[in-house]
Design an enzyme around this catalytic site. Structure first.
Site, PDB file in Angstrom:
ATOM      1  N   HIS A 107      36.589  50.879  54.095  1.00  0.00           N
ATOM      2  CA  HIS A 107      37.257  51.621  53.035  1.00  0.00           C
ATOM      3  C   HIS A 107      36.335  52.748  52.574  1.00  0.00           C
ATOM      4  CE1 HIS A 107      34.929  48.462  50.816  1.00  0.00           C
ATOM      5  NE2 HIS A 107      34.521  49.559  50.206  1.00  0.00           N
TER       6      HIS A 107
HETATM    7  C1  T46 Z   1      31.645  48.566  49.109  1.00  0.00           C
HETATM    8  C2  T46 Z   1      30.986  47.657  50.071  1.00  0.00           C
HETATM    9  C3  T46 Z   1      29.595  48.116  50.438  1.00  0.00           C
HETATM   10  C4  T46 Z   1      34.965  41.740  42.777  1.00  0.00           C
HETATM   11  O1  T46 Z   1      35.672  40.948  42.127  1.00  0.00           O
HETATM   12  N1  T46 Z   1      34.037  42.508  42.150  1.00  0.00           N
HETATM   13  C5  T46 Z   1      33.219  43.386  42.805  1.00  0.00           C
HETATM   14  O2  T46 Z   1      32.393  44.057  42.181  1.00  0.00           O
HETATM   15  C6  T46 Z   1      33.357  43.484  44.238  1.00  0.00           C
HETATM   16  C7  T46 Z   1      32.478  44.457  45.020  1.00  0.00           C
HETATM   17  C8  T46 Z   1      34.278  42.699  44.855  1.00  0.00           C
HETATM   18  N2  T46 Z   1      35.064  41.837  44.138  1.00  0.00           N
HETATM   19  C9  T46 Z   1      36.023  40.990  44.853  1.00  0.00           C
HETATM   20  C10 T46 Z   1      37.182  41.731  45.487  1.00  0.00           C
HETATM   21  C11 T46 Z   1      37.505  40.905  46.707  1.00  0.00           C
HETATM   22  O3  T46 Z   1      38.395  39.872  46.366  1.00  0.00           O
HETATM   23  O4  T46 Z   1      35.332  40.355  45.932  1.00  0.00           O
HETATM   24  C12 T46 Z   1      36.160  40.255  47.083  1.00  0.00           C
HETATM   25  C13 T46 Z   1      35.474  40.901  48.294  1.00  0.00           C
HETATM   26  O5  T46 Z   1      35.404  42.336  48.094  1.00  0.00           O
HETATM   27  P1  T46 Z   1      35.601  43.388  49.285  1.00  0.00           P
HETATM   28  O6  T46 Z   1      36.539  42.835  50.277  1.00  0.00           O
HETATM   29  O7  T46 Z   1      35.937  44.710  48.673  1.00  0.00           O
HETATM   30  O8  T46 Z   1      34.121  43.426  49.900  1.00  0.00           O
HETATM   31  P2  T46 Z   1      33.535  44.412  51.016  1.00  0.00           P
HETATM   32  O9  T46 Z   1      32.298  43.780  51.520  1.00  0.00           O
HETATM   33  O10 T46 Z   1      34.557  44.774  52.019  1.00  0.00           O
HETATM   34  O11 T46 Z   1      33.154  45.758  50.208  1.00  0.00           O
HETATM   35  C14 T46 Z   1      32.179  45.732  49.186  1.00  0.00           C
HETATM   36  C15 T46 Z   1      32.649  46.556  47.978  1.00  0.00           C
HETATM   37  O12 T46 Z   1      33.934  46.080  47.573  1.00  0.00           O
HETATM   38  C16 T46 Z   1      32.750  48.032  48.269  1.00  0.00           C
HETATM   39  O13 T46 Z   1      32.866  48.770  47.067  1.00  0.00           O
HETATM   40  O14 T46 Z   1      31.406  49.768  49.127  1.00  0.00           O
HETATM   41  O15 T46 Z   1      30.945  46.286  49.655  1.00  0.00           O
END
Ligand code: T46
Length: 131
Positions: free
Chosen positions: A49
């Site tokens: 993303h």
């Molecule tokens: C990014 C990369 C480097 C939260 O509730 N709070 C938070 O601050 C974050 C980051 C995530 N979440 C929840 C949302 C999802 O249900 O944790 C779950 C996993 O998040 P996500 O699928 O977005 O994780 P990544 O590893 O794909 O991405 C993350 C960050 O979301 C993003 O901003 O730049 O790490």
């Protein structure tokens, strides 16, 4: 590309190393959020993303992983493998994290609170915004 490699200053002595992170000093924004990921499986690709507004600094406090960065025109791969190496990522950069080692702890400092509406999760939409 709105990406900058940061070599954090090491305060080392005979006891080992210490790294200090300070907002608006060696971290180029006000830190509103800190999160980290660990126990990431080797075959997993995370991220996929871009963000509209968010600025972040990523570093592996333990282990290593690779970050693919894409601004819609060019891509680069960065291996984060030392706790004193960070990468600043500005808005409008597609990112993908992969090749995590078993002991990887990827730590992220972020300029904003979590906000799902700041995410661009569709690659074609991202590319249209890059024009
Ligand atoms: C990014 C990369 C480097 C939260 O509730 N709070 C938070 O601050 C974050 C980051 C995530 N979440 C929840 C949302 C999802 O249900 O944790 C779950 C996993 O998040 P996500 O699928 O977005 O994780 P990544 O590893 O794909 O991405 C993350 C960050 O979301 C993003 O901003 O730049 O790490």
């Amino acid at each position: 590309m709105k990406v900058k490699y940061i070599d954090f200053q090491k305060h080392g002595d005979y006891r080992g190393q210490l790294i200090a992170l300070e907002e608006n000093r060696n971290i180029p924004f006000t830190i509103r959020r800190v999160y980290f990921m660990y126990d990431t499986k080797e075959y997993v690709h995370r991220g996929l993303h871009a963000h509209k507004k968010l600025k972040q600094v990523l570093f592996c406090v333990s282990g290593a992983c690779t970050i693919k960065l894409d601004n819609g025109h060019e891509t680069m791969d960065i291996r984060l493998e030392k706790p004193f190496q960070g990468i600043f990522i500005g808005p409008g950069i597609w990112r993908e994290m992969y090749d995590f080692t078993e002991d990887a702890v990827l730590m992220v400092l972020a300029s904003e609170f979590y906000d799902e509406s700041d995410y661009i999760r569709d690659y074609d939409t991202f590319l249209k915004n890059c024009l």
